[in-house]
Design an enzyme around this catalytic site. Sequence first.
Site: not given
Ligand code: SAH
Length: 225
Positions: A69
Amino acid sequence: MQSSRSAALEEYARARERLVRRLSARGVQDERVLQAIFETPRHRFLPEALWGQAYRDTPVPIGEAQTISAPGVVATMTEALSLSGHEQVLEVGTGSGYQAALLHGLAASVLSIERIPVLAERADVLLSELGCDRVEVRVGDGTQGAADRAPFDRILVTAGGPELPLPLLSQLTVGGLLVGPFGDRGGQELMRIQRAGPKKFTREVLGACRFVDLIGEAGWSAPSL
Ligand code: SAH
């Protein structure tokens, strides 16, 4: 004479200083959050070819169709968690590990769950390399939380879901906060939920946002291959 590597590191530090000034001008007030953003090398969480974009306020692709993000969004979410340093935090969506690194500097411990194993593995290696030894990265469906480690003082969901995942609400301490984006696939509201009592939750909308999908049992179903 200075090596080009240390010159580049100094340039990144200056870029972080500018970023922090911009975030502060845009209303981020929590000094601890601004300091953590200043201290955390966001470029390391990006593919090397994109390091030059690390300190702009934009989201950046991190592979596997996921994105880290924009720093402004990360700052807003982190500030909304009101961390004092003593909290047990659950993050859903490790992605690059950047948000987990920030949380590590601001709370007592962090459990971060990622559904895509290759991202979890990469983030885990980098977080260890950067000395974030109070972060545990786990592969799984974060919409189910982590019953074995609950309750959590703070829960941060960093992917957009259709609704508040109930298992997460039940794993929040009384007085605890959950921050995350919920709504449609094309756009969500960033919400802050407080568990005001064992069965009492209050909800506040912090603004409009757009995140990648939260995929899981209490999220969206996985896209078909
Ligand atoms: N916090 C992250 C950005 C997140 S992008 C950072 O600092 O880089 C969102 C992430 O959530 C993605 O990697 C995606 O694969 C993950 N995601 C989506 N659904 C999920 C779930 N049910 N459990 C765990 N991770 C999940």
